[in-house]
Write an enzyme that holds these catalytic residues in place. Structure first.
Site, PDB file in Angstrom:
ATOM      1  N   CYS A  59       0.822  -1.205   0.000  1.00 46.35           N
ATOM      2  CA  CYS A  59       0.000   0.000   0.000  1.00 46.35           C
ATOM      3  C   CYS A  59       0.863   1.265   0.000  1.00 46.35           C
ATOM      4  O   CYS A  59       1.572   1.512  -0.970  1.00 46.35           O
ATOM      5  CB  CYS A  59      -1.011  -0.043   1.134  1.00 46.35           C
ATOM      6  N   HIS A 143      -3.452  -4.972   0.016  1.00 48.22           N
ATOM      7  CA  HIS A 143      -3.207  -5.439   1.379  1.00 48.22           C
ATOM      8  C   HIS A 143      -3.213  -6.964   1.429  1.00 48.22           C
ATOM      9  O   HIS A 143      -4.238  -7.574   1.730  1.00 48.22           O
ATOM     10  CB  HIS A 143      -4.295  -4.902   2.323  1.00 48.22           C
ATOM     11  N   GLU A 145      -2.050  -8.830   3.637  1.00 50.05           N
ATOM     12  CA  GLU A 145      -2.287  -9.292   5.013  1.00 50.05           C
ATOM     13  C   GLU A 145      -3.769  -9.367   5.338  1.00 50.05           C
ATOM     14  O   GLU A 145      -4.170 -10.017   6.302  1.00 50.05           O
ATOM     15  CB  GLU A 145      -1.566  -8.370   6.010  1.00 50.05           C
TER      16      GLU A 145
END
Length: 170
Positions: A59, A143, A145
């Site tokens: 990001c 993202h 994660e």
């Protein structure tokens, strides 16, 4: 096989980072205009790039890395927000379902020689990833994660860990 993660503030200097003798550096997400954040982060990242460390950005970290490498960012008309954003991995052709939250994008047309686009948004064609040829340095706009795929992007963390193991092995 344990690992230690040290979290430093966004205002950390390259000396702060290098004092920990890192095996790799993860440039995390965060809010804001990449140009404004870049005033202090880009010089630090450039110094880290000189140390040939594995670097993985996500990001805002992706945008900071791109700026440090010499690319430019642009404000998007509407940005990308939420889950279920399809992104194509240019190398494999695989489509990942990702989560995004950003209003700026890396301008792929400004990537310097030796830096290649690796991922692209299937919504609007904007840049969603880059890698430095021949170096353990890469980043993605989304993202990984957040696991919206839910495992579509897990390979990125495996890649980063492998790059750190390779550096350790010399």
């Amino acid at each position: 096989v344990g690992c230690e993660v040290t979290v430093l503030p966004a205002t950390a200097t390259s000396d702060d980072v290098l004092a920990h003798n890192p095996e790799g550096v993860f440039l995390s997400n965060g809010p804001g205009d990449p140009a404004a954040t870049g005033t202090y982060a880009v010089p630090m990242i450039r110094t880290l790039l000189d140390h040939d460390l594995p670097i993985f950005g996500i990001c805002l970290g992706h945008q900071m890395l791109a700026l440090a490498l010499g690319a430019k960012t642009v404000k998007m008309g509407h940005g990308h927000h939420g889950a279920n954003h399809p992104v194509r991995d240019i190398d494999t052709g695989k489509v990942e379902i990702t989560s995004m939250n950003h209003g700026f994008a890396v301008d792929a047309q400004t990537l310097p020689e030796g830096v290649r686009e690796t991922h692209v948004s299937l919504f609007d064609g904007s840049n969603c990833g880059l890698a430095v040829d021949g170096r353990p340095v890469f980043s993605v706009q989304y993202h990984p994660e957040a696991s919206p795929g839910p495992q579509d992007s897990a390979y990125l963390f495996d890649r980063f860990a492998e790059q750190m193991r390779n550096r350790r092995a010399g």
